[in-house]
Write a protein that holds these residues in place. Structure first.
Motif, PDB file in Angstrom:
ATOM      1  N   ARG A 112     -12.463 -13.203   6.509  1.00 39.19           N
ATOM      2  CA  ARG A 112     -12.876 -11.980   5.824  1.00 39.19           C
ATOM      3  C   ARG A 112     -14.371 -11.715   6.038  1.00 39.19           C
ATOM      4  O   ARG A 112     -14.790 -10.565   6.180  1.00 39.19           O
ATOM      5  N   ASP A 161      -5.940 -11.778   2.549  1.00 40.88           N
ATOM      6  CA  ASP A 161      -6.979 -11.822   1.512  1.00 40.88           C
ATOM      7  C   ASP A 161      -6.842 -12.975   0.525  1.00 40.88           C
ATOM      8  O   ASP A 161      -7.700 -13.125  -0.348  1.00 40.88           O
ATOM      9  N   HIS A 165       0.811  -1.226   0.000  1.00 39.18           N
ATOM     10  CA  HIS A 165       0.000   0.000   0.000  1.00 39.18           C
ATOM     11  C   HIS A 165       0.843   1.275   0.000  1.00 39.18           C
ATOM     12  O   HIS A 165       0.309   2.368   0.198  1.00 39.18           O
TER      13      HIS A 165
HETATM   14 MG    MG Z   1      -6.096  -5.949   2.562  1.00 42.78          MG
END
Ligand code: MG
Ligand code: ATP
Length: 137
Positions: free
Chosen positions: A85, A118, A52
């Motif tokens: 998740r 993820d 990120h």
């Molecule tokens: Mg993520």
């Protein structure tokens, strides 16, 4: 049987929510097979979230993750990655479904109480980032 990596983030640890969040995982059939409370260094937070680093929220994310301790853990169970998740809910608590951790506990899209891997590749990488094989029991 699958494994995933999870973080109970600073905002949740500060508000004494470790137990309530662990209960959600355990009730859904996810078992912590390794877990520890740590205070992340800046280098760890920057490395963990390197994917990120070009995003506008990167600086704020790192500051939030190193502001106070977190719980890092490995959760094991059938379909653990997807199940985790689902239990977490959407990144932005405003969009999170009823009953999810983020709906109940998150403060904002940044301070959203939990992290979860993820995909299988990221789960394996993230587990290795914080745990050695002998810590997984
Ligand atoms: Mg993520
Ligand atoms: P995570 O990877 O932490 O499980 P996620 O996959 O739902 O969450 P990502 O898009 O991977 O979300 O973002 C990683 C983290 O960066 C989020 O959990 C959140 O803390 C922060 N973040 C994401 N988007 C924003 C945003 N628009 N503003 C502020 N922080 C954000």
């Amino acid at each position: 049987i699958e494994r995933t990596f999870s973080i109970i983030k600073p905002d949740a640890v500060r508000r004494n929510l470790i137990g309530k969040i662990l209960t959600k995982f355990e009730e859904a059939g996810l078992t912590p097979i390794a877990l520890k409370k740590i205070h992340m260094t800046r280098a760890q937070a920057e490395g963990f979230y390197a994917v990120h680093k070009e995003r506008p929220f990167f600086g704020e994310l790192v500051e939030q993750m190193i502001a106070s301790p977190v719980v890092v853990q490995v959760l094991e169970g059938e379909g653990a990655i997807l199940k985790n998740r689902e239990i977490m809910g959407a990144t932005n608590p405003a969009n999170a479904a009823e009953g999810t951790i983020r709906k109940e506990f998150a403060l904002s899209v940044g301070e959203n109480s939990v992290h979860g891997s993820d995909a299988p590749e990221t789960a394996a990488e993230e587990i290795k980032f914080f745990f050695s094989d002998d810590e997984l029991v």
